[in-house]
Design an enzyme around this catalytic site. Structure first.
Site, short mmCIF file in Angstrom:
data_model
loop_
_atom_site.label_atom_id
_atom_site.label_comp_id
_atom_site.label_asym_id
_atom_site.label_seq_id
_atom_site.Cartn_x
_atom_site.Cartn_y
_atom_site.Cartn_z
CG HIS A 64 2.74 -1.48 0.99
ND1 HIS A 64 2.27 -2.03 2.16
CD2 HIS A 64 4.07 -1.36 1.15
CE1 HIS A 64 3.28 -2.24 2.98
NE2 HIS A 64 4.39 -1.83 2.40
CG ASP A 102 7.08 0.39 3.39
OD1 ASP A 102 6.55 0.10 4.48
OD2 ASP A 102 7.22 -0.42 2.46
CD GLU A 146 4.92 -4.39 4.77
OE1 GLU A 146 5.19 -4.97 3.71
OE2 GLU A 146 5.37 -3.27 5.07
CG HIS A 170 7.57 -7.83 6.57
ND1 HIS A 170 8.94 -7.70 6.64
CD2 HIS A 170 7.19 -7.06 5.51
CE1 HIS A 170 9.36 -6.88 5.68
NE2 HIS A 170 8.33 -6.49 4.98
CG HIS A 214 5.36 -9.40 2.80
ND1 HIS A 214 6.70 -9.53 2.55
CD2 HIS A 214 5.09 -8.08 2.67
CE1 HIS A 214 7.22 -8.34 2.28
NE2 HIS A 214 6.26 -7.45 2.34
CG HIS A 273 3.24 -4.55 -1.15
ND1 HIS A 273 2.47 -4.91 -0.07
CD2 HIS A 273 4.53 -4.63 -0.71
CE1 HIS A 273 3.26 -5.20 0.96
NE2 HIS A 273 4.51 -5.06 0.59
CG ASP A 280 7.11 -2.05 -1.32
OD1 ASP A 280 6.93 -1.43 -0.26
OD2 ASP A 280 7.81 -3.07 -1.37
#
Length: 412
Positions: A33, A35, A138, A165, A206, A227, A335
């Site tokens: 993961h 972003d 996500e 999420h 999540h 993650h 992350d």
């Protein structure tokens, strides 16, 4: 005598770090993961000249190609995340924009990044010396309660979807929201079945523990946690309870430990909540990583010293996750560019050798580390592909709707 011991310890650390780099040259990291696409959206609205990742972007980002290379990254799941307060067609459109910028990154950097849709293509990228680039959506809000949209994302290259999420959706409960449907609704179970049929990995980072268990009850393909770390080591709802980790061997899935301090260091939980509240008090989203947000964070940290995680903190989680789930079912999902704070030694994507050196110092074998960094994640995707071939030969696409499967109370 003390100085000699310090010198000897430093030389030992350097040898471990060199061993780590040698290992990663052969068994690079598959990171679950990152972003970067959202950071590019937030910072420069996808102006890739303004954030040219072929060059050092350490002033703005955790990620660029030189640091990916230095970190021994061989494959990256790029998150095509959109905020969970987006809904409906807005969420779908924003997800498509995120997919588009990943495609643009690959087109701009073909010598370093290669699109990968399968486990075989991941291996081919490694052979070529390029970084295999995959995508993960996500949050189930990205499909707007539509199995057709789910299949559309798969066709565009998305290879996992995190079911939620930070907020509940109509058919699945999030770890950081109040209980809604109690895990997965009937439509949520159908989403998992259709993900299995297409070959899209079910990502349980999540989600609420009830959702994790429901998904494991339904999925006939390996699941992943892209993650998430251990709840036994740091009691945060974003982490994985031991009873869920214990189910991974039977499922064949993988739990990829994350680096976010508030999820891995108990002392950091309350501090981060206060730092996030400070951002919101200034009118910013608590996940904002813009220059203004970073200035506010820096000022807050100066006045309120931050509890600092280290590579050893992450190693503690991995030690426990290996003990409970087994060496074949763990991985890494940093992350990066999705969090304001990171552990010392793991401040950006160049830091993975520091974690591997820490694990070497704890007696992890080369074979175990090769599974952690590369082999487990590739195997999980390959196994999901095999399940999809079998299922798609036996049944066609599902056209079920949330209105058909969920009662008004469940769908609300």
């Amino acid at each position: 005598m003390v100085e000699e011991l310090i010198v000897a310890e430093r030389r030992s650390d350097e040898r471990q770090l060199e061993r780590a780099r040698e290992l990663l040259a052969e068994h690079p990291v598959v990171d679950g993961h990152n972003d970067l696409p959202w950071a590019l959206r937030e910072q420069v609205r996808y102006d890739l000249d303004a954030r040219d990742i072929a060059t050092d972007q350490s002033a703005h980002l955790h990620t660029d190609i030189p640091r990916l290379r230095a970190g021994g990254v061989g494959a990256q799941f790029w998150s095509v995340y959109v905020q969970s307060d987006m809904a409906g067609d807005e969420a779908v459109s924003a997800t498509l924009e995120q997919i588009d910028v990943v495609a643009e990154l690959l087109a701009r950097h073909p010598a370093d990044l290669r699109r990968a849709l399968t486990a075989d293509e991941m291996e081919a990228a490694r052979t070529e010396g390029r970084i295999a680039s995959l995508m993960g959506a996500e949050g189930g809000h990205s499909i707007n309660n539509s199995l057709g949209t789910l299949r559309g994302l798969y066709a565009l290259g998305v290879r996992y979807m995190t079911l939620t999420h930070n907020d509940n959706i109509a058919w699945a409960d999030s770890a950081t929201d109040e209980p809604g449907v109690g895990g997965l609704s009937p439509f949520g179970h159908e989403v998992v079945r259709e993900m299995n049929r297409t070959g899209m990995l079910v990502d349980l980072s999540h989600v609420a523990a009830t959702t994790m268990r429901d998904a494991l009850d339904t999925s006939v393909a390996p699941v992943m946690f892209s993650h998430s770390s251990s709840r036994a080591i740091c009691d945060h709802p974003r982490n994985i309870p031991d009873d869920v980790l214990e189910r991974l061997p039977a499922n064949g899935g993988i739990a990829m430990a994350t680096f976010v301090p508030k999820f891995v260091l108990p002392e950091a939980v309350a501090w981060t909540e206060a730092a996030d509240a400070n951002l919101r008090a200034h009118g910013l989203h608590h996940l904002d990583t813009s220059a203004r947000a970073m200035e506010l964070h820096a000022a807050f940290e100066a006045a309120n010293p931050r509890p600092v995680a280290t590579a050893a903190t992450i190693a503690d989680h991995l030690d426990h996750m290996r003990e409970v789930a087994g060496i074949d079912h763990i991985g890494i999902g940093g992350d990066y560019d999705g969090t304001a704070f990171l552990p010392d030694g793991l401040q950006d994507v160049s830091g993975y050798p520091n974690l591997i050196a820490e694990l070497l110092g704890r007696g992890w074998s080369t074979a175990d580390l090769a599974k952690l960094t590369w082999r487990n994640a590739v195997r999980v995707l390959r196994d999901a592909e095999a399940v999809a071939r079998d299922l798609s030969a036996r049944r066609g696409p599902s056209h079920a709707t949330i209105e058909q499967l969920d009662t008004p109370a469940q769908a609300g």
